[in-house]
Motif scaffolding. Structure first.
Motif, PDB file in Angstrom:
ATOM      1  N   ILE A  86      13.801  -0.307   1.148  1.00 18.46           N
ATOM      2  CA  ILE A  86      12.849   0.032   0.094  1.00 18.46           C
ATOM      3  C   ILE A  86      11.935  -1.156  -0.104  1.00 18.46           C
ATOM      4  O   ILE A  86      12.401  -2.282  -0.341  1.00 18.46           O
ATOM      5  CB  ILE A  86      13.559   0.382  -1.229  1.00 18.46           C
ATOM      6  CG1 ILE A  86      14.327   1.698  -1.091  1.00 18.46           C
ATOM      7  CG2 ILE A  86      12.547   0.490  -2.377  1.00 18.46           C
ATOM      8  CD1 ILE A  86      15.102   2.100  -2.344  1.00 18.46           C
ATOM      9  N   VAL A  87      10.644  -0.931   0.019  1.00 19.95           N
ATOM     10  CA  VAL A  87       9.642  -1.978  -0.181  1.00 19.95           C
ATOM     11  C   VAL A  87       8.989  -1.758  -1.545  1.00 19.95           C
ATOM     12  O   VAL A  87       8.479  -0.673  -1.825  1.00 19.95           O
ATOM     13  CB  VAL A  87       8.563  -1.949   0.918  1.00 19.95           C
ATOM     14  CG1 VAL A  87       7.523  -3.038   0.670  1.00 19.95           C
ATOM     15  CG2 VAL A  87       9.197  -2.128   2.292  1.00 19.95           C
ATOM     16  N   ILE A  88       8.989  -2.792  -2.384  1.00 22.40           N
ATOM     17  CA  ILE A  88       8.352  -2.715  -3.693  1.00 22.40           C
ATOM     18  C   ILE A  88       7.015  -3.457  -3.644  1.00 22.40           C
ATOM     19  O   ILE A  88       6.971  -4.639  -3.293  1.00 22.40           O
ATOM     20  CB  ILE A  88       9.240  -3.329  -4.798  1.00 22.40           C
ATOM     21  CG1 ILE A  88      10.628  -2.658  -4.815  1.00 22.40           C
ATOM     22  CG2 ILE A  88       8.545  -3.204  -6.161  1.00 22.40           C
ATOM     23  CD1 ILE A  88      10.585  -1.173  -5.077  1.00 22.40           C
ATOM     24  N   ASP A  89       5.954  -2.758  -3.977  1.00 21.12           N
ATOM     25  CA  ASP A  89       4.641  -3.379  -4.109  1.00 21.12           C
ATOM     26  C   ASP A  89       4.114  -3.064  -5.503  1.00 21.12           C
ATOM     27  O   ASP A  89       4.529  -2.078  -6.124  1.00 21.12           O
ATOM     28  CB  ASP A  89       3.681  -2.857  -3.042  1.00 21.12           C
ATOM     29  CG  ASP A  89       2.562  -3.843  -2.727  1.00 21.12           C
ATOM     30  OD1 ASP A  89       2.427  -4.836  -3.461  1.00 21.12           O
ATOM     31  OD2 ASP A  89       1.830  -3.624  -1.736  1.00 21.12           O
ATOM     32  N   ASP A  90       3.203  -3.908  -6.005  1.00 25.81           N
ATOM     33  CA  ASP A  90       2.724  -3.710  -7.373  1.00 25.81           C
ATOM     34  C   ASP A  90       1.629  -2.671  -7.466  1.00 25.81           C
ATOM     35  O   ASP A  90       1.409  -2.090  -8.524  1.00 25.81           O
ATOM     36  CB  ASP A  90       2.255  -5.029  -7.983  1.00 25.81           C
ATOM     37  CG  ASP A  90       1.322  -5.790  -7.060  1.00 25.81           C
ATOM     38  OD1 ASP A  90       0.267  -5.254  -6.701  1.00 25.81           O
ATOM     39  OD2 ASP A  90       1.662  -6.932  -6.696  1.00 25.81           O
ATOM     40  N   SER A  91       0.892  -2.420  -6.369  1.00 24.85           N
ATOM     41  CA  SER A  91      -0.195  -1.441  -6.390  1.00 24.85           C
ATOM     42  C   SER A  91      -0.666  -1.188  -4.974  1.00 24.85           C
ATOM     43  O   SER A  91      -0.383  -1.973  -4.062  1.00 24.85           O
ATOM     44  CB  SER A  91      -1.366  -1.935  -7.262  1.00 24.85           C
ATOM     45  OG  SER A  91      -1.775  -3.228  -6.862  1.00 24.85           O
ATOM     46  N   ILE A  92      -1.380  -0.085  -4.800  1.00 26.41           N
ATOM     47  CA  ILE A  92      -2.019   0.234  -3.529  1.00 26.41           C
ATOM     48  C   ILE A  92      -3.478   0.539  -3.821  1.00 26.41           C
ATOM     49  O   ILE A  92      -3.779   1.383  -4.665  1.00 26.41           O
ATOM     50  CB  ILE A  92      -1.355   1.446  -2.842  1.00 26.41           C
ATOM     51  CG1 ILE A  92       0.104   1.127  -2.487  1.00 26.41           C
ATOM     52  CG2 ILE A  92      -2.122   1.832  -1.579  1.00 26.41           C
ATOM     53  CD1 ILE A  92       0.851   2.313  -1.869  1.00 26.41           C
ATOM     54  N   VAL A  93      -4.376  -0.158  -3.148  1.00 19.21           N
ATOM     55  CA  VAL A  93      -5.805   0.083  -3.336  1.00 19.21           C
ATOM     56  C   VAL A  93      -6.341   0.835  -2.118  1.00 19.21           C
ATOM     57  O   VAL A  93      -6.470   2.046  -2.134  1.00 19.21           O
ATOM     58  CB  VAL A  93      -6.582  -1.226  -3.571  1.00 19.21           C
ATOM     59  CG1 VAL A  93      -8.054  -0.925  -3.839  1.00 19.21           C
ATOM     60  CG2 VAL A  93      -5.983  -1.982  -4.749  1.00 19.21           C
ATOM     61  N   ARG A  94      -6.620   0.140  -1.042  1.00 21.83           N
ATOM     62  CA  ARG A  94      -7.117   0.807   0.165  1.00 21.83           C
ATOM     63  C   ARG A  94      -5.996   1.357   1.035  1.00 21.83           C
ATOM     64  O   ARG A  94      -6.191   2.297   1.782  1.00 21.83           O
ATOM     65  CB  ARG A  94      -7.958  -0.163   0.992  1.00 21.83           C
ATOM     66  CG  ARG A  94      -9.279  -0.558   0.346  1.00 21.83           C
ATOM     67  CD  ARG A  94     -10.067  -1.473   1.286  1.00 21.83           C
ATOM     68  NE  ARG A  94     -11.373  -1.786   0.738  1.00 21.83           N
ATOM     69  CZ  ARG A  94     -11.631  -2.830  -0.026  1.00 21.83           C
ATOM     70  NH1 ARG A  94     -10.638  -3.657  -0.350  1.00 21.83           N
ATOM     71  NH2 ARG A  94     -12.844  -3.053  -0.478  1.00 21.83           N
ATOM     72  N   GLY A  95      -4.828   0.735   0.968  1.00 28.80           N
ATOM     73  CA  GLY A  95      -3.706   1.143   1.800  1.00 28.80           C
ATOM     74  C   GLY A  95      -3.540   0.291   3.035  1.00 28.80           C
ATOM     75  O   GLY A  95      -2.573   0.478   3.795  1.00 28.80           O
ATOM     76  N   THR A  96      -4.426  -0.657   3.256  1.00 32.12           N
ATOM     77  CA  THR A  96      -4.358  -1.502   4.462  1.00 32.12           C
ATOM     78  C   THR A  96      -3.035  -2.256   4.541  1.00 32.12           C
ATOM     79  O   THR A  96      -2.358  -2.251   5.573  1.00 32.12           O
ATOM     80  CB  THR A  96      -5.524  -2.508   4.466  1.00 32.12           C
ATOM     81  OG1 THR A  96      -6.750  -1.801   4.367  1.00 32.12           O
ATOM     82  CG2 THR A  96      -5.519  -3.338   5.728  1.00 32.12           C
ATOM     83  N   THR A  97      -2.660  -2.921   3.458  1.00 31.47           N
ATOM     84  CA  THR A  97      -1.435  -3.718   3.457  1.00 31.47           C
ATOM     85  C   THR A  97      -0.203  -2.831   3.610  1.00 31.47           C
ATOM     86  O   THR A  97       0.707  -3.140   4.392  1.00 31.47           O
ATOM     87  CB  THR A  97      -1.335  -4.536   2.158  1.00 31.47           C
ATOM     88  OG1 THR A  97      -2.464  -5.409   2.066  1.00 31.47           O
ATOM     89  CG2 THR A  97      -0.064  -5.357   2.132  1.00 31.47           C
ATOM     90  N   SER A  98      -0.151  -1.730   2.890  1.00 32.22           N
ATOM     91  CA  SER A  98       1.009  -0.837   2.961  1.00 32.22           C
ATOM     92  C   SER A  98       1.186  -0.285   4.364  1.00 32.22           C
ATOM     93  O   SER A  98       2.312  -0.213   4.882  1.00 32.22           O
ATOM     94  CB  SER A  98       0.843   0.312   1.957  1.00 32.22           C
ATOM     95  OG  SER A  98       0.719  -0.169   0.649  1.00 32.22           O
TER      96      SER A  98
END
Length: 479
Positions: free
Chosen positions: A359-371
C-alpha cells in the motif's frame, strides 16, 4: 506528492523589528522557508531613516551574496521573502520584497497569496496615470497605498487608517508585510487563507509564514495571526488591530496536507500530527484491502503513512527513497521532463517490496505523473500488488488563491473518476480520503475553518473574470 507533479509552493514571509542581527536572522529564517519558494528571494532592511534592499533569482544561496548581506547587517529591522511565481512571471523585477522610494518616504512590501481583483484594480490605476514596473499582483497594493497618502507628516493613527482603507479595496488571499522606515505592519485577509504567525526573539517581535522559521532562529512562537487582523510593530511596541470585523476563516487545506513543513505548527498543533491523523482516517476507508507493508511517498506523505500503519496494523517500511540532490534549475516544463525528474527523484527499494503486496500512501494526486511512475517502478522491483491510498480527497478544481494550479487541464481528477485514474496509473486499487473525514480531522485539532475549493469547487472568495485561466495565459505572454 512530488514537486514536479503539479502543486507548487506559494511564498515564504519573515520579518523582525528591533533586533541588532535582523538581517542575519531573516536570512536564517528564510532558509527554513525555502520549501515555499525557490525562484527568487530578497531582504529589505530599515535603518530607521531609510530602507535598503537586496534580491536575486534562484535559491536563497544563489539569490543573495555575502556582500549583499553584509551591506544590510547594520540595520535593526528587516523583512524577507522567498518566492514561487503563482502570479506574475519568473523574473528579477517580480522578486520581493518590493522597495519603493519617494520624497514622502520609503516603502517595502512582501506578499504571500493572490489578489483576485488585481487586474481590475491595475487597469483602473493605469487609467489614472499609474505606471507599473512588474507583472506581480502585489504591486497593486503599493500603488493604492501611495495614492491614499495625503501631504505633510503622517501620524501613527493616520497611517493605520490609510492602510485599513487600502486593505478593504483588495480582494483575495493575502498575507502582507508592509515596511516603512519606522514601522512594520502585517495583515491577513478576511478569510485567513494563507498562514501567518507571530513570534518573539530576544524581546523583538517577528512574523513568519510558518513556525519552523521561529525554530530556526530560536524565537518563541506566540500565536497564529487571525483572519482580518492587522498588527503594527514600532520601536514603541506592538499594536493589535483589525482592518475588518467581517471575517470567515477558510485556511487553505493544502497547508495541512502538503505545503507546510512537518515540524511547523498551526494553532499549536504540528502538521505532522495532523497528517498522521489523516492517514489514520484513510485506513478506515481502506479496511477491505489486504497488504503486507505500507510505504509513504517521501517526504510529505511519511506522517500519513505512519498513521495509516498504526490504525491498520500493517507494518510501515521505507520502500521508496528520495534523492535530495536533484537540482531544480535545469528542469523544464512538459510531461516528458516531469517524468524524467520523478525517475531521478524517487527510487524503490527492491529488497523491501519484492514479492509483497504494497500500500502506497501519497498526500494528493494532481497530474498523476508521480503515481504512475511509482506503481510502475514498484511492480518492476517485484511488488505483487500496488494499492494507492491518498490522504486527501480527489483534487478536482483550480486554485486562484496563490497555488499555481489554475486550469482544469492540469488536474487529472477534474475529468476522470477514481476508477479511471486507477487504470491510468496502473494501480490494483485507488482510495481517496473523503471530504467529510478530512474536515473531521481538522475540527478535532481546533481548526476554525478550511478552504476546500480544490476538492469541492466551493470557493470562499468570489472569483473575478480577470484571473480566469485565459487571463493568466495573457499575463504569461506579457499582454
Amino acid at each position: 506528492m512530488d514537486e514536479f507533479d503539479g502543486l507548487k509552493e506559494e511564498c515564504g514571509l519573515f520579518g523582525i523589528w528591533g533586533h541588532p542581527e535582523a538581517s542575519e536572522l531573516t536570512y536564517i529564517a528564510m532558509h527554513s522557508l525555502q520549501h515555499r519558494g525557490q525562484q527568487g528571494a530578497g531582504i529589505v532592511s530599515s535603518s530607521g531613516d531609510y530602507l535598503f534592499g537586496a534580491r536575486g533569482m534562484g535559491l536563497l544561496t544563489e539569490a543573495l551574496s555575502k556582500e549583499q548581506l553584509d551591506s544590510l547587517k547594520p540595520f535593526p529591522h528587516a523583512i524577507g521573502h522567498t518566492r514561487y511565481a503563482s502570479s506574475g512571471g519568473s523574473e528579477l523585477s517580480n522578486v520581493q520584497p518590493f522597495l519603493f522610494k519617494s520624497h514622502k518616504g520609503d516603502l517595502a512590501l512582501a506578499h504571500n497569496g493572490n489578489l483576485v481583483n488585481a487586474m481590475n484594480l491595475r487597469r483602473a490605476l493605469e487609467d489614472q496615470g499609474a505606471i507599473f514596473q512588474t507583472t506581480s499582483d502585489s504591486e497593486v497594493l503599493a500603488h493604492l497605498l501611495r495614492r491614499e497618502r495625503g501631504g505633510g507628516e503622517e501620524s501613527f493613527e493616520g497611517r493605520k487608517k490609510r492602510i485599513k482603507k487600502v486593505l478593504k479595496q483588495v480582494k483575495g488571499a493575502f498575507a502582507f508585510m508592509i515596511m516603512h522606515q519606522d514601522s512594520l505592519t502585517v495583515a491577513l485577509d478576511d478569510h485567513g487563507v494563507r498562514p501567518l504567525m507571530l513570534g518573539k526573539k530576544d524581546g523583538s517581535y517577528c512574523v513568519a509564514s510558518e513556525t519552523c522559521a521561529f525554530t530556526a532562529i530560536g524565537a518563541e512562537y506566540i500565536r497564529d495571526i487571525e483572519a482580518g487582523e492587522m498588527i503594527t510593530i514600532t520601536d514603541e511596541g506592538i499594536d493589535f488591530d483589525h482592518y475588518t470585523d467581517t471575517t470567515s476563516p477558510h485556511m487553505c487545506s493544502m497547508e495541512y496536507i502538503y505545503f507546510a513543513r512537518a515540524d511547523s505548527e498551526f494553532r499549536r498543533t504540528s502538521t505532522y500530527r495532523i497528517r498522521k491523523e489523516l492517514g489514520r482516517s484513510l485506513a478506515e476507508e481502506m479496511q477491505g484491502i489486504d497488504a503486507d507493508i505500507v510505504i509513504g511517498v517521501p517526504d510529505s506523505s511519511l506522517a500519513a503513512a505512519h498513521g495509516f500503519s498504526e490504525a491498520s496494523g500493517i507494518k510501515q517500511e521505507q520502500g521508496l527513497l528520495k534523492n535530495r540532490y536533484v537540482g531544480r534549475t535545469f528542469i523544464t516544463p512538459g510531461q516528458e521532463a516531469r517524468e524524467r525528474a520523478v525517475r531521478m527523484k524517487l527510487s524503490p527499494v527492491r529488497d523491501i517490496v519484492e514479492g509483497r503486496r504494497v500500500i502506497v500512501i501519497d498526500d494528493s494526486i494532481v497530474r498523476g505523473t508521480t503515481s504512475r511512475f511509482i506503481v510502475k517502478a514498484l511492480k518492476k522491483a517485484g511488488a505483487k500488488e500496488v494499492h494507492m491510498g491518498v490522504s486527501s480527497p480527489p483534487l478536482k478544481n483550480p486554485c486562484y488563491y496563490g497555488i499555481d494550479v489554475s486550469t482544469h487541464a492540469e488536474i487529472i481528477a477534474s475529468t476522470k473518476s477514481p476508477e479511471e485514474i486507477r487504470d491510468e496509473i496502473g494501480a490494483d486499487s485507488l482510495t481517496y480520503l473523503s471530504v467529510d473525514k478530512m474536515h473531521d480531522v481538522y475540527h478535532s485539532f481546533g481548526s476554525k475553518g478550511q478552504c476546500d475549493a480544490c476538492f469541492t469547487g466551493n470557493y470562499p472568495i468570489d472569483i473575478e473574470e480577470a484571473i480566469l485561466p485565459q487571463e493568466k495565459d495573457l499575463k504569461q505572454k506579457g499582454v
